[in-house]
Design a protein around this motif. Structure first.
Motif, PDB file in Angstrom:
ATOM      1  N   GLY A 175       4.446  -4.062  -1.748  1.00 11.51           N
ATOM      2  CA  GLY A 175       4.012  -2.716  -1.395  1.00 11.51           C
ATOM      3  C   GLY A 175       2.873  -2.670  -0.408  1.00 11.51           C
ATOM      4  O   GLY A 175       2.148  -1.692  -0.323  1.00 11.51           O
ATOM      5  N   LEU A 176       2.709  -3.733   0.359  1.00 12.15           N
ATOM      6  CA  LEU A 176       1.592  -3.807   1.302  1.00 12.15           C
ATOM      7  C   LEU A 176       2.011  -3.261   2.667  1.00 12.15           C
ATOM      8  O   LEU A 176       2.003  -3.962   3.672  1.00 12.15           O
ATOM      9  CB  LEU A 176       1.087  -5.244   1.399  1.00 12.15           C
ATOM     10  CG  LEU A 176       0.548  -5.796   0.087  1.00 12.15           C
ATOM     11  CD1 LEU A 176       0.172  -7.262   0.244  1.00 12.15           C
ATOM     12  CD2 LEU A 176      -0.627  -4.978  -0.410  1.00 12.15           C
ATOM     13  N   GLU A 177       2.357  -2.005   2.656  1.00 16.12           N
ATOM     14  CA  GLU A 177       2.727  -1.294   3.873  1.00 16.12           C
ATOM     15  C   GLU A 177       1.992   0.038   3.880  1.00 16.12           C
ATOM     16  O   GLU A 177       1.677   0.579   2.839  1.00 16.12           O
ATOM     17  CB  GLU A 177       4.233  -1.035   3.915  1.00 16.12           C
ATOM     18  CG  GLU A 177       5.082  -2.281   3.939  1.00 16.12           C
ATOM     19  CD  GLU A 177       6.558  -1.959   3.918  1.00 16.12           C
ATOM     20  OE1 GLU A 177       7.254  -2.414   4.829  1.00 16.12           O
ATOM     21  OE2 GLU A 177       6.992  -1.247   2.995  1.00 16.12           O
ATOM     22  N   ALA A 237      -2.266  -3.967   7.349  1.00 14.94           N
ATOM     23  CA  ALA A 237      -1.418  -4.882   8.123  1.00 14.94           C
ATOM     24  C   ALA A 237      -1.862  -6.292   7.785  1.00 14.94           C
ATOM     25  O   ALA A 237      -2.940  -6.493   7.233  1.00 14.94           O
ATOM     26  CB  ALA A 237      -1.564  -4.630   9.621  1.00 14.94           C
ATOM     27  N   GLY A 238      -1.017  -7.257   8.111  1.00 13.63           N
ATOM     28  CA  GLY A 238      -1.439  -8.616   7.823  1.00 13.63           C
ATOM     29  C   GLY A 238      -0.425  -9.657   8.210  1.00 13.63           C
ATOM     30  O   GLY A 238       0.544  -9.374   8.906  1.00 13.63           O
ATOM     31  N   ILE A 239      -0.689 -10.852   7.740  1.00  9.14           N
ATOM     32  CA  ILE A 239       0.125 -12.016   8.053  1.00  9.14           C
ATOM     33  C   ILE A 239       0.776 -12.504   6.774  1.00  9.14           C
ATOM     34  O   ILE A 239       0.098 -12.800   5.794  1.00  9.14           O
ATOM     35  CB  ILE A 239      -0.751 -13.127   8.663  1.00  9.14           C
ATOM     36  CG1 ILE A 239      -1.436 -12.614   9.925  1.00  9.14           C
ATOM     37  CG2 ILE A 239       0.070 -14.366   8.944  1.00  9.14           C
ATOM     38  CD1 ILE A 239      -2.523 -13.499  10.431  1.00  9.14           C
ATOM     39  N   PRO A 279      -2.933 -12.367  -2.462  1.00  9.14           N
ATOM     40  CA  PRO A 279      -2.148 -11.197  -2.867  1.00  9.14           C
ATOM     41  C   PRO A 279      -2.905 -10.210  -3.740  1.00  9.14           C
ATOM     42  O   PRO A 279      -2.772  -8.999  -3.564  1.00  9.14           O
ATOM     43  CB  PRO A 279      -0.952 -11.800  -3.600  1.00  9.14           C
ATOM     44  CG  PRO A 279      -1.349 -13.185  -3.971  1.00  9.14           C
ATOM     45  CD  PRO A 279      -2.354 -13.625  -2.961  1.00  9.14           C
ATOM     46  N   LEU A 280      -3.697 -10.692  -4.671  1.00  2.00           N
ATOM     47  CA  LEU A 280      -4.432  -9.782  -5.552  1.00  2.00           C
ATOM     48  C   LEU A 280      -5.420  -8.943  -4.748  1.00  2.00           C
ATOM     49  O   LEU A 280      -5.516  -7.726  -4.936  1.00  2.00           O
ATOM     50  CB  LEU A 280      -5.147 -10.568  -6.654  1.00  2.00           C
ATOM     51  CG  LEU A 280      -5.866  -9.727  -7.705  1.00  2.00           C
ATOM     52  CD1 LEU A 280      -4.874  -8.867  -8.468  1.00  2.00           C
ATOM     53  CD2 LEU A 280      -6.627 -10.639  -8.655  1.00  2.00           C
ATOM     54  N   ALA A 281      -6.147  -9.574  -3.858  1.00  2.12           N
ATOM     55  CA  ALA A 281      -7.117  -8.853  -3.024  1.00  2.12           C
ATOM     56  C   ALA A 281      -6.411  -7.802  -2.165  1.00  2.12           C
ATOM     57  O   ALA A 281      -6.891  -6.675  -2.028  1.00  2.12           O
ATOM     58  CB  ALA A 281      -7.890  -9.836  -2.147  1.00  2.12           C
ATOM     59  N   ALA A 282      -5.279  -8.167  -1.605  1.00  3.96           N
ATOM     60  CA  ALA A 282      -4.535  -7.223  -0.767  1.00  3.96           C
ATOM     61  C   ALA A 282      -4.037  -6.037  -1.578  1.00  3.96           C
ATOM     62  O   ALA A 282      -4.134  -4.885  -1.136  1.00  3.96           O
ATOM     63  CB  ALA A 282      -3.369  -7.940  -0.089  1.00  3.96           C
TER      64      ALA A 282
END
Length: 115
Positions: A84-86, A91-93, A57-60
């Motif tokens: 907030g990873l949009e 994109a991701g899993i 999560p931190l890296a993302a």
């Protein structure tokens, strides 16, 4: 490759990706902190890669906030939408597995289980 921490689950995900990706890669470790994230992102973007794989999560979150113009793919993140990873370049899993899917798997593996 940008990883949140130097821990076994993240290292295993990283090793799996590296083993299947034919392209050369460089790994950067945030060490569980954002204190040097700007310096790490500057090193990455000095020779911009075609893709950034953010593991954890931190890296993302750091990649989402700091990287422009390079697609970011994340893994090992719980509830990415809440984090907030949009966006257009990310994109991701998700690690989120609905409880219904979990129970169905348990029932498939152990048909006599009571839940």
């Amino acid at each position: 490759m940008l990883k949140s921490h130097d821990i076994a689950p993240i290292n295993q995900a990283l090793a799996g990706f590296v083993a299947t990706c034919p392209e050369p890669s460089t790994t950067y470790d945030l060490g569980g902190s954002t204190s040097n994230s700007r310096g790490i992102i500057d090193r990455i973007m000095a020779s911009p890669p075609r893709l950034i794989v953010a593991i954890g999560p931190l890296a993302a979150q750091v990649a989402r906030a700091e990287v422009r113009g390079v697609p970011v793919v994340f893994a090992m993140v719980r509830n990415p939408r809440k984090s907030g990873l949009e966006g257009d370049n990310i994109a991701g899993i998700s690690l989120d597995v609905p409880i219904e899917a979990q129970l169905a798997m348990y029932r498939a593996l152990l048909p006599t289980i009571r839940v």
